[in-house]
Write an enzyme that holds these catalytic residues in place. Structure first.
Site, PDB file in Angstrom:
ATOM      1  N   ARG A   1       0.849  -1.195   0.000  1.00  0.00           N
ATOM      2  CA  ARG A   1       0.000   0.000   0.000  1.00  0.00           C
ATOM      3  C   ARG A   1       0.887   1.248   0.000  1.00  0.00           C
ATOM      4  O   ARG A   1       1.120   1.858   1.033  1.00  0.00           O
ATOM      5  CB  ARG A   1      -0.938  -0.050   1.203  1.00  0.00           C
ATOM      6  CG  ARG A   1      -1.980  -1.143   1.080  1.00  0.00           C
ATOM      7  CD  ARG A   1      -2.716  -1.439   2.353  1.00  0.00           C
ATOM      8  NE  ARG A   1      -1.911  -2.238   3.279  1.00  0.00           N
ATOM      9  CZ  ARG A   1      -2.407  -2.858   4.339  1.00  0.00           C
ATOM     10  NH1 ARG A   1      -3.692  -2.794   4.613  1.00  0.00           N
ATOM     11  NH2 ARG A   1      -1.613  -3.547   5.131  1.00  0.00           N
TER      12      ARG A   1
ATOM     13  N   ASP B   1       2.529   4.934  -0.484  1.00  0.00           N
ATOM     14  CA  ASP B   1       2.059   6.244  -0.036  1.00  0.00           C
ATOM     15  C   ASP B   1       1.777   7.175  -1.210  1.00  0.00           C
ATOM     16  O   ASP B   1       2.140   6.907  -2.355  1.00  0.00           O
ATOM     17  CB  ASP B   1       3.113   6.894   0.868  1.00  0.00           C
ATOM     18  CG  ASP B   1       3.209   6.218   2.215  1.00  0.00           C
ATOM     19  OD1 ASP B   1       2.262   5.505   2.589  1.00  0.00           O
ATOM     20  OD2 ASP B   1       4.233   6.392   2.894  1.00  0.00           O
TER      21      ASP B   1
ATOM     22  N   ARG C   1      12.315   5.514   2.886  1.00  0.00           N
ATOM     23  CA  ARG C   1      12.558   6.950   2.746  1.00  0.00           C
ATOM     24  C   ARG C   1      13.403   7.495   3.897  1.00  0.00           C
ATOM     25  O   ARG C   1      14.207   8.419   3.718  1.00  0.00           O
ATOM     26  CB  ARG C   1      11.218   7.686   2.647  1.00  0.00           C
ATOM     27  CG  ARG C   1      10.495   7.426   1.337  1.00  0.00           C
ATOM     28  CD  ARG C   1       9.016   7.743   1.404  1.00  0.00           C
ATOM     29  NE  ARG C   1       8.783   9.156   1.702  1.00  0.00           N
ATOM     30  CZ  ARG C   1       7.585   9.656   1.986  1.00  0.00           C
ATOM     31  NH1 ARG C   1       6.511   8.858   2.025  1.00  0.00           N
ATOM     32  NH2 ARG C   1       7.437  10.937   2.233  1.00  0.00           N
TER      33      ARG C   1
END
Length: 503
Positions: free
Chosen positions: A50, A52, A198
């Site tokens: 899923r 972002d 990230r």
């Protein structure tokens, strides 16, 4: 009803991520609408990752169920005609109805791209993060080494993560500078926490620009504190490259770092529904979590019974105590027994009808496979018996100190015997008598033959291992002169079921 698997690529710029959102359009919503219109029935896809808002994908995976008779492999072509140009289904195929993209073992691979030059380049602005400062890629590679392997990545996930467990495994982490001034961080792992890639990219960027020395990354891992790591870089530089699903179960999982060292043996899960966890070392603060986590992994992989041995301490596995979803009971102890060899002893009790035929290294493939099968069938229910593979059998035959025999009665195969010459004596590795020949004293004959072999090889002592739960074998060994010298290991077992599974 059939289940169809999709491999999907998309530019995430104009979407609020994969998952359905009340405040904006998502990849999931677009797919649901297009599939429902194409197949003329309500469709709801289940996605593997899923992603972002703003994250891109080259190979995300999703499944859906349908009654439509359109061939699964043709759905991607028809569906692409209904999708916007920034979403394309790369392939479609039918999978088993119970196949779930988030419940399979998979290697996920992501790339994070950083444009590293003095002036930004507008053409790549949607797919790279721009960094003006010079970046030392070699320092970033040195820092990346600390992240490879199994670790607690609590420092590298958003504080509001919903994950119960923050331990993950990174298989590889590569950093390359391309000719177009793009630095690509490519990371593959068993799974990732919220914003983990990230944050890793932001931390490595700080190493590359000289704000952190490479070894500081290990300190960040140890801190288990989000505030210790670097910033979360923007989503636009991140792309989900692929999900590579496991086609066969990994037989042995070995993980080691400064906090733990263990092996999870899964070779018998498919046939016996048994897994074995050997904990060689574990920091006291991590033990309960490790036991719960790895046991759960084995159960998810299909184990019904998980046997655990803590090599470091005898008192950390407490019967009746809950470790996550699981409660353990004492199963058995593995004992080492020894016997002094009587030099020149004859093979007492071995009749002319019984013989021992040694297998040689150049034995035929058929005979080698037969021996392997005979071992596995004989030791199927013996505690801690490991399923023998053909590759292991070949290795045994190549080992000059290992001796494999057929036990034969009137020329018919009646059992198997494996001996190993050791510096401290002769190890009776395995004695197995086939079902139709039990009760005829063949195990005792095999021990007599072993003792005679020991004298021929100049060994003064015989050694074997046995479970105290294997009462028949234990009683025989004591009767012919073996005595217990030490307890090798103590084993505990849990009958594992996934949370919510009914009896």
């Amino acid at each position: 009803m059939k289940r169809v698997k999709l491999v999907i690529a998309y530019d995430g710029t104009n979407y609020h991520g994969w998952q359905l959102q009340p405040n904006g359009i998502s990849i999931e919503a677009v797919l649901n609408d297009a599939l429902s219109a194409l197949l003329r029935e309500p469709i709801a896809v289940i996605g593997a990752s899923r992603t972002d808002s703003g994250v891109h994908a080259l190979g995300n995976v999703a499944v859906f169920d349908t009654e439509n008779r359109m061939p699964a492999e043709k759905i991607c072509f028809a569906l692409n005609q209904r999708l916007p140009e920034d979403i394309r289904v790369q392939s479609s195929c039918e999978v088993p109805i119970d196949w779930h993209p988030r419940k399979q073992n998979a290697k996920k691979t992501y790339e994070y791209k950083i444009l590293n030059r003095k002036i930004d380049m507008p053409v790549g602005r949607l797919y790279t993060y721009f960094c003006y400062f010079s970046m030392d890629v070699e320092a970033m590679r040195q820092a990346a080494v600390f992240l490879i392997g199994e670790h607690d990545f609590k420092s590298f996930c958003t504080v509001r993560t919903q994950a119960e467990e923050t331990v993950r495994t990174i298989y590889s982490l590569d950093i390359e500078r391309e000719k177009d001034d793009v630095v690509t961080i490519r990371i593959a792992g068993s799974g990732f926490l919220y914003n983990m890639v990230r944050i890793i990219a932001g931390t490595l960027l700080r190493v590359g620009t000289g704000l952190y020395p490479p070894e500081h990354v290990e300190e960040i891992l140890d801190a288990k504190d989000r505030q210790a790591a670097g910033p979360t870089l923007p989503a636009k530089g991140l792309t989900l490259v692929s999900l590579d699903y496991e086609t066969e179960l990994e037989t042995v999982i070995a993980r080691k770092n400064k906090y733990w060292d263990y092996r999870l043996i899964q070779a018998e899960i498919l046939e016996k529904k048994k897994a074995y966890l050997i904990i060689h070392f574990c920091h006291p603060d991590e033990f309960d979590r490790l036991l719960a986590r790895v046991t759960h992994q084995a159960v998810r992989n299909g184990a019904r019974w998980v046997y655990v041995c803590d090599k470091e301490a005898d008192n950390r596995i407490v019967p009746g105590k809950a470790f996550g979803y699981y409660v353990f009971t004492f199963a058995h102890a593995m004992l080492e027994m020894r016997k002094l060899v009587i030099q020149g002893k004859a093979m007492e009790g071995v009749g002319e009808e019984t013989e021992f035929k040694e297998l040689k290294e150049d034995v035929s493939t058929a005979e080698r496979l037969a021996f392997c099968q005979g071992m596995n069938e004989t030791f199927y229910s013996v505690p801690n018996s490991a399923a023998l593979t053909d590759a292991e059998t070949k290795t045994w035959l190549e080992d000059k100190k290992k001796h494999l025999y057929w036990i034969q009665v009137h020329g018919q195969r009646a059992g198997v015997l494996v001996l190993q010459e050791r510096a401290d004596g002769l190890m009776v590795d395995s004695i197995g008598v086939f079902k139709d020949y039990r009760g005829q004293g063949l195990a005792k004959c095999a021990l007599a033959m072993s003792e005679m072999a020991a004298t021929g090889w100049g060994k003064t002592e015989m050694i074997l291992q046995v479970s105290d739960a294997n009462t028949a074998a234990f009683s025989l060994y004591k009767k012919i002169g073996f005595s217990v010298k030490k307890t090798i290991s103590r084993w505990f077992v849990t009958e594992g079921r996934l949370k919510g599974e009914e009896e």
